[in-house]
Write a protein that holds these residues in place. Structure first.
Motif, PDB file in Angstrom:
ATOM      1  N   THR A  55       0.834  -1.205   0.000  1.00  0.00           N
ATOM      2  CA  THR A  55       0.000   0.000   0.000  1.00  0.00           C
ATOM      3  C   THR A  55       0.867   1.252   0.000  1.00  0.00           C
ATOM      4  O   THR A  55       0.555   2.237  -0.693  1.00  0.00           O
ATOM      5  N   HIS A  56       1.937   1.228   0.764  1.00  0.00           N
ATOM      6  CA  HIS A  56       2.846   2.377   0.798  1.00  0.00           C
ATOM      7  C   HIS A  56       3.379   2.657  -0.606  1.00  0.00           C
ATOM      8  O   HIS A  56       3.344   3.798  -1.089  1.00  0.00           O
ATOM      9  N   LEU A  57       3.862   1.616  -1.285  1.00  0.00           N
ATOM     10  CA  LEU A  57       4.399   1.817  -2.626  1.00  0.00           C
ATOM     11  C   LEU A  57       3.310   2.195  -3.622  1.00  0.00           C
ATOM     12  O   LEU A  57       3.570   2.929  -4.584  1.00  0.00           O
ATOM     13  N   ALA A  58       2.097   1.719  -3.407  1.00  0.00           N
ATOM     14  CA  ALA A  58       0.991   2.143  -4.275  1.00  0.00           C
ATOM     15  C   ALA A  58       0.779   3.651  -4.152  1.00  0.00           C
ATOM     16  O   ALA A  58       0.529   4.339  -5.149  1.00  0.00           O
ATOM     17  N   HIS A  59       0.886   4.185  -2.931  1.00  0.00           N
ATOM     18  CA  HIS A  59       0.742   5.625  -2.741  1.00  0.00           C
ATOM     19  C   HIS A  59       1.928   6.382  -3.328  1.00  0.00           C
ATOM     20  O   HIS A  59       1.761   7.476  -3.880  1.00  0.00           O
ATOM     21  N   VAL A  60       3.121   5.808  -3.199  1.00  0.00           N
ATOM     22  CA  VAL A  60       4.285   6.431  -3.829  1.00  0.00           C
ATOM     23  C   VAL A  60       4.061   6.535  -5.334  1.00  0.00           C
ATOM     24  O   VAL A  60       4.301   7.582  -5.960  1.00  0.00           O
ATOM     25  N   TRP A  61       3.590   5.426  -5.930  1.00  0.00           N
ATOM     26  CA  TRP A  61       3.346   5.429  -7.371  1.00  0.00           C
ATOM     27  C   TRP A  61       2.232   6.403  -7.752  1.00  0.00           C
ATOM     28  O   TRP A  61       2.326   7.107  -8.761  1.00  0.00           O
ATOM     29  N   ALA A  62       1.193   6.463  -6.931  1.00  0.00           N
ATOM     30  CA  ALA A  62       0.095   7.393  -7.209  1.00  0.00           C
ATOM     31  C   ALA A  62       0.604   8.833  -7.222  1.00  0.00           C
ATOM     32  O   ALA A  62       0.181   9.645  -8.060  1.00  0.00           O
ATOM     33  N   ASN A  63       1.527   9.147  -6.314  1.00  0.00           N
ATOM     34  CA  ASN A  63       2.092  10.498  -6.290  1.00  0.00           C
ATOM     35  C   ASN A  63       2.941  10.773  -7.528  1.00  0.00           C
ATOM     36  O   ASN A  63       2.984  11.900  -8.025  1.00  0.00           O
ATOM     37  N   LEU A  64       3.619   9.737  -8.017  1.00  0.00           N
ATOM     38  CA  LEU A  64       4.459   9.906  -9.197  1.00  0.00           C
ATOM     39  C   LEU A  64       3.636  10.015 -10.475  1.00  0.00           C
ATOM     40  O   LEU A  64       3.968  10.785 -11.384  1.00  0.00           O
ATOM     41  N   SER A  65       2.566   9.232 -10.553  1.00  0.00           N
ATOM     42  CA  SER A  65       1.830   9.078 -11.813  1.00  0.00           C
ATOM     43  C   SER A  65       0.499   9.806 -11.861  1.00  0.00           C
ATOM     44  O   SER A  65      -0.113   9.923 -12.933  1.00  0.00           O
ATOM     45  N   GLY A  66       0.017  10.272 -10.705  1.00  0.00           N
ATOM     46  CA  GLY A  66      -1.314  10.857 -10.653  1.00  0.00           C
ATOM     47  C   GLY A  66      -2.418   9.823 -10.631  1.00  0.00           C
ATOM     48  O   GLY A  66      -3.582  10.135 -10.933  1.00  0.00           O
ATOM     49  N   ALA A  67      -2.093   8.588 -10.259  1.00  0.00           N
ATOM     50  CA  ALA A  67      -3.057   7.489 -10.291  1.00  0.00           C
ATOM     51  C   ALA A  67      -4.065   7.574  -9.155  1.00  0.00           C
ATOM     52  O   ALA A  67      -3.783   8.115  -8.085  1.00  0.00           O
ATOM     53  N   GLN A  68      -5.236   7.006  -9.395  1.00  0.00           N
ATOM     54  CA  GLN A  68      -6.189   6.703  -8.342  1.00  0.00           C
ATOM     55  C   GLN A  68      -5.823   5.356  -7.720  1.00  0.00           C
ATOM     56  O   GLN A  68      -5.169   4.523  -8.352  1.00  0.00           O
ATOM     57  N   ILE A  69      -6.284   5.136  -6.489  1.00  0.00           N
ATOM     58  CA  ILE A  69      -6.100   3.850  -5.811  1.00  0.00           C
ATOM     59  C   ILE A  69      -7.479   3.333  -5.414  1.00  0.00           C
ATOM     60  O   ILE A  69      -8.280   4.071  -4.832  1.00  0.00           O
ATOM     61  N   ILE A  70      -7.752   2.070  -5.734  1.00  0.00           N
ATOM     62  CA  ILE A  70      -9.030   1.458  -5.373  1.00  0.00           C
ATOM     63  C   ILE A  70      -8.771   0.068  -4.825  1.00  0.00           C
ATOM     64  O   ILE A  70      -7.858  -0.637  -5.278  1.00  0.00           O
ATOM     65  N   ASP A  71      -9.540  -0.312  -3.830  1.00  0.00           N
ATOM     66  CA  ASP A  71      -9.460  -1.674  -3.323  1.00  0.00           C
ATOM     67  C   ASP A  71     -10.267  -2.577  -4.254  1.00  0.00           C
ATOM     68  O   ASP A  71     -11.351  -2.209  -4.713  1.00  0.00           O
ATOM     69  N   ALA A  84     -11.170   3.981 -15.765  1.00  0.00           N
ATOM     70  CA  ALA A  84     -10.230   3.709 -16.856  1.00  0.00           C
ATOM     71  C   ALA A  84      -9.707   4.967 -17.529  1.00  0.00           C
ATOM     72  O   ALA A  84      -8.909   4.878 -18.468  1.00  0.00           O
ATOM     73  N   GLN A  85     -10.104   6.138 -17.037  1.00  0.00           N
ATOM     74  CA  GLN A  85      -9.689   7.383 -17.670  1.00  0.00           C
ATOM     75  C   GLN A  85      -8.339   7.901 -17.180  1.00  0.00           C
ATOM     76  O   GLN A  85      -7.917   9.005 -17.548  1.00  0.00           O
ATOM     77  N   GLY A  86      -7.650   7.133 -16.362  1.00  0.00           N
ATOM     78  CA  GLY A  86      -6.337   7.544 -15.874  1.00  0.00           C
ATOM     79  C   GLY A  86      -5.603   6.353 -15.283  1.00  0.00           C
ATOM     80  O   GLY A  86      -6.159   5.253 -15.180  1.00  0.00           O
ATOM     81  N   PRO A  87      -4.335   6.540 -14.888  1.00  0.00           N
ATOM     82  CA  PRO A  87      -3.600   5.448 -14.260  1.00  0.00           C
ATOM     83  C   PRO A  87      -4.290   5.021 -12.973  1.00  0.00           C
ATOM     84  O   PRO A  87      -4.929   5.836 -12.297  1.00  0.00           O
ATOM     85  N   LEU A  88      -4.148   3.738 -12.641  1.00  0.00           N
ATOM     86  CA  LEU A  88      -4.928   3.189 -11.532  1.00  0.00           C
ATOM     87  C   LEU A  88      -4.157   2.096 -10.812  1.00  0.00           C
ATOM     88  O   LEU A  88      -3.525   1.255 -11.442  1.00  0.00           O
ATOM     89  N   ALA A  89      -4.235   2.122  -9.483  1.00  0.00           N
ATOM     90  CA  ALA A  89      -3.718   1.033  -8.650  1.00  0.00           C
ATOM     91  C   ALA A  89      -4.907   0.270  -8.073  1.00  0.00           C
ATOM     92  O   ALA A  89      -5.792   0.879  -7.467  1.00  0.00           O
ATOM     93  N   VAL A  90      -4.920  -1.037  -8.279  1.00  0.00           N
ATOM     94  CA  VAL A  90      -5.974  -1.893  -7.727  1.00  0.00           C
ATOM     95  C   VAL A  90      -5.331  -2.788  -6.680  1.00  0.00           C
ATOM     96  O   VAL A  90      -4.480  -3.619  -6.994  1.00  0.00           O
ATOM     97  N   GLU A  91      -5.747  -2.622  -5.434  1.00  0.00           N
ATOM     98  CA  GLU A  91      -5.114  -3.336  -4.331  1.00  0.00           C
ATOM     99  C   GLU A  91      -5.891  -4.582  -3.913  1.00  0.00           C
ATOM    100  O   GLU A  91      -7.113  -4.640  -4.034  1.00  0.00           O
ATOM    101  N   ASN A  92      -5.129  -5.554  -3.416  1.00  0.00           N
ATOM    102  CA  ASN A  92      -5.690  -6.752  -2.779  1.00  0.00           C
ATOM    103  C   ASN A  92      -6.605  -7.531  -3.715  1.00  0.00           C
ATOM    104  O   ASN A  92      -7.726  -7.902  -3.363  1.00  0.00           O
ATOM    105  N   ILE A  93      -6.109  -7.825  -4.887  1.00  0.00           N
ATOM    106  CA  ILE A  93      -6.915  -8.537  -5.884  1.00  0.00           C
ATOM    107  C   ILE A  93      -7.346  -9.939  -5.432  1.00  0.00           C
ATOM    108  O   ILE A  93      -8.466 -10.362  -5.756  1.00  0.00           O
ATOM    109  N   PRO A  94      -6.541 -10.709  -4.677  1.00  0.00           N
ATOM    110  CA  PRO A  94      -7.024 -12.031  -4.254  1.00  0.00           C
ATOM    111  C   PRO A  94      -8.339 -11.987  -3.476  1.00  0.00           C
ATOM    112  O   PRO A  94      -9.046 -12.995  -3.408  1.00  0.00           O
ATOM    113  N   ALA A  95      -8.686 -10.832  -2.904  1.00  0.00           N
ATOM    114  CA  ALA A  95      -9.923 -10.736  -2.121  1.00  0.00           C
ATOM    115  C   ALA A  95     -11.168 -10.932  -2.979  1.00  0.00           C
ATOM    116  O   ALA A  95     -12.239 -11.237  -2.453  1.00  0.00           O
TER     117      ALA A  95
END
Length: 227
Positions: A55-71, A84-95
């Protein structure tokens, strides 16, 4: 001293790049996040045990890329075209493994975001073959992504993680506390998180600073981070 009810204040995790300690166990993953514009196929899978820093690195990447983060758990009811209109981090996919709607939506989101020219960061605790996804087309796309793994912590990383978790809770331990704990706790990120939470609770209840004596009492009472 009699125990008192402490205020259970939420910790405030520091999620900036400068707050992420780089060690041999995570250096490759950090380099991949920082070099995100060169991701093959514009996507990266980030794996690692709970508390390892995904999650920490997802936030680092979001700051670099302007991405949204979604669980991933929110994918089933999400507005896929909007995401889909911008870069995106999707967390905890096995859930979402076995959730037909969520898996189908993630499949469409994956395809649409990449078709729009955006990047995707996808996270989960185990390696992709163990995510348990049921949709074959989604599984094949996850397995085709470049993967970076956050490995089990060494002493230097676990020390830094413990220090960060304590700082997130505004706790300032005595200098001998973390070395004392490292010799006696389960050596995992999840264990570190549980132990710091127990120390915080004990410090609040007893109105005492985090010392080696308090740490010993927490461990002796079975409030360690054993899992």
């Amino acid at each position: 001293m009699a125990q008192q009810l402490g205020l259970d204040l939420p910790s405030r995790p520091a999620l900036g790049r400068d707050d992420f300690f780089v060690a041999p166990s995570n250096a490759i993953a950090v380099a991949m996040i920082e070099g995100w514009q060169a991701w093959a196929g514009r996507k990266l899978v980030l794996t690692g045990p709970p508390g390892s820093g995904k999650t920490h690195l997802a936030h680092v990447w979001a700051n670099l890329s302007g991405a949204q983060i979604i669980d991933a758990a929110d994918i089933a009811t999400a507005d896929i075209p909007a995401l889909a209109q911008g870069p995106l981090a999707v967390e905890n996919i096995p859930a979402i493994a076995g959730d037909t709607t969520a898996e189908t939506n993630l499949f469409h989101l994956h395809n649409l975001a990449l078709a729009e020219g955006h990047s995707l960061l996808l996270t989960g605790a185990p390696a992709v073959p163990h995510w348990g996804l049921h949709l074959p087309d989604l599984t094949s796309r996850m397995r085709a992504a470049t993967a970076a793994a956050l490995e089990a912590p060494d002493d230097s990383l676990l020390t830094a993680v413990m220090a960060k978790l304590l700082a997130d809770r505004q706790l300032t331990p005595k200098p001998d506390v973390i070395p004392y704990l490292l010799l006696r706790m389960d050596r995992s990120f999840a264990a570190a998180g549980d132990l710091v939470a127990a120390l915080d609770a004990a410090s609040l209840a007893l109105q005492r600073p985090v010392t080696r004596t308090l740490a010993a009492q927490v461990l002796d009472n079975g409030i360690s981070a054993a899992r």
